[in-house]
Scaffold this active site. Structure first.
Site, PDB file in Angstrom:
ATOM      1  N   GLY A 116       0.803  -1.219   0.000  1.00  0.00           N
ATOM      2  CA  GLY A 116       0.000   0.000   0.000  1.00  0.00           C
ATOM      3  C   GLY A 116       0.833   1.265   0.000  1.00  0.00           C
ATOM      4  O   GLY A 116       2.036   1.241  -0.265  1.00  0.00           O
ATOM      5  N   HIS A 160       4.544   1.680  -8.125  1.00  0.00           N
ATOM      6  CA  HIS A 160       3.576   0.570  -8.046  1.00  0.00           C
ATOM      7  C   HIS A 160       2.664   0.559  -9.271  1.00  0.00           C
ATOM      8  O   HIS A 160       2.369  -0.490  -9.838  1.00  0.00           O
ATOM      9  CB  HIS A 160       2.694   0.721  -6.795  1.00  0.00           C
ATOM     10  CG  HIS A 160       3.436   0.633  -5.505  1.00  0.00           C
ATOM     11  ND1 HIS A 160       3.628   1.719  -4.690  1.00  0.00           N
ATOM     12  CD2 HIS A 160       4.013  -0.416  -4.875  1.00  0.00           C
ATOM     13  CE1 HIS A 160       4.292   1.350  -3.613  1.00  0.00           C
ATOM     14  NE2 HIS A 160       4.546   0.068  -3.698  1.00  0.00           N
ATOM     15  N   SER A 204       7.752   4.339  -0.692  1.00  0.00           N
ATOM     16  CA  SER A 204       6.815   4.821   0.329  1.00  0.00           C
ATOM     17  C   SER A 204       7.571   5.456   1.490  1.00  0.00           C
ATOM     18  O   SER A 204       7.043   6.323   2.180  1.00  0.00           O
ATOM     19  CB  SER A 204       5.969   3.662   0.850  1.00  0.00           C
ATOM     20  OG  SER A 204       5.291   3.072  -0.240  1.00  0.00           O
TER      21      SER A 204
END
Ligand code: PAF
EC number: 6.3.2.1
Length: 280
Positions: A32, A38, A189
């Protein structure tokens, strides 16, 4: 429209339906907090498959005791919108309880010897066992025909490839190119942990890797290339875990041995640990 799935039975029904129609299923596993890196993997999976499943699961077993599991950024709404725009068909959202039904302590572990112990494995003991354990479970849940992993996590890709070959998973593994910010910093991230002061310095990693590549290609001895890389990173304020030149399988090149190489760096700026690499 993307479908968000939280029940394994529903995921299995969707994938079985696709397979009955003869469609090829691609898979992009993630934790996530998704970014362009991604989404480029979803685009890549779409090129190799007719349907794409992506998972978001912050996997506790791949974080060390002093790592950032609890503060790892979680952005479910933005992730869902971004995945849909990138062309993902199904978002698979397992829970810790469904992923590890006997609990994390009693979970069956997957350990890939050799390549798991090097570099990242030496600095993050147990990390790749956690990755292989969760990726095995995700592969069994999704049952894809292909799966895409980013080349920024070069060693992770190598470990997964070995695991898939060794355990005979009928899954094609495809590596996606590293996506970078304008100044060369590899997207991650963890970049958002950087502060206003450390963010500009973070791009030094890319410059150092380019320098390591150029020096290697010019014939500079590997020990000097690596020592210079460490010194340049330290001068820019990094605490360096490693800056090395390796064979594509991450083995140590012999003296005077020709052929392909990869330079890899892992270094911390403050409490933010960054990794990057360059293949040449
Ligand atoms: O690369 C990642 O984001 C993770 O290691 C992965 C492959 C999703 C497993 O948790």
């Amino acid at each position: 429209m993307i479908e968000t799935v939280t029940e394994l039975s529903r995921l299995r029904a969707i994938v079985a339906g696709w397979k009955r129609e003869g469609l090829r299923v691609g898979f992009v596993p993630t934790m996530g907090n998704l970014h362009a890196g991604h989404y480029s993997l979803v685009t890549l999976a779409r090129r190799h498959a007719d349907r794409v499943v992506s998972s978001v699961f912050v996997n506790p077993t791949q974080f060390g005791p002093n790592e950032d599991f609890t503060r790892y950024p979680r952005t479910p709404e933005a992730d869902t919108t971004g995945l849909e725009q990138a062309g993902c068909d199904v978002l698979w959202l397992p829970t810790v309880e469904s992923m590890y039904p006997f609990g994390v302590e009693l979970a069956a572990n997957v350990h890939v010897p050799g390549v798991s112990a090097l570099l990242e494995g030496a600095h993050r003991p147990g990390h790749f066992d956690g990755v292989c354990t969760v990726v095995t479970r995700l592969f069994n849940q999704v049952q894809p025909d292909m799966a895409a992993f980013g080349r920024k996590d070069y060693q992770q890709l190598a470990v997964i490839r070995q695991m898939v070959a060794d355990l005979a998973f009928p899954i094609e593994i495809v590596g996606g190119e590293i996506v970078r910010e304008g100044d060369g910093l590899a997207m991650s991230s963890r970049n958002q942990y950087l502060t206003a002061e450390t963010r500009p310095q973070a791009a030094t990693i890319r410059r150092v890797l380019l320098g390591m590549r150029d020096a290697s290609l010019a014939g500079t001895p590997r020990a000097k290339v690596e020592a210079d890389g460490v010194a340049q990173l330290q001068a820019a304020g990094f605490h360096v875990d490693y800056a090395v030149v390796r064979l594509p399988d991450l083995g140590e090149p012999g003296e005077g041995e020709a052929g392909a190489r990869v330079a890899l760096v892992a270094a911390k700026l403050g409490s933010t640990r960054l990794i990057d690499n360059i293949e040449f």
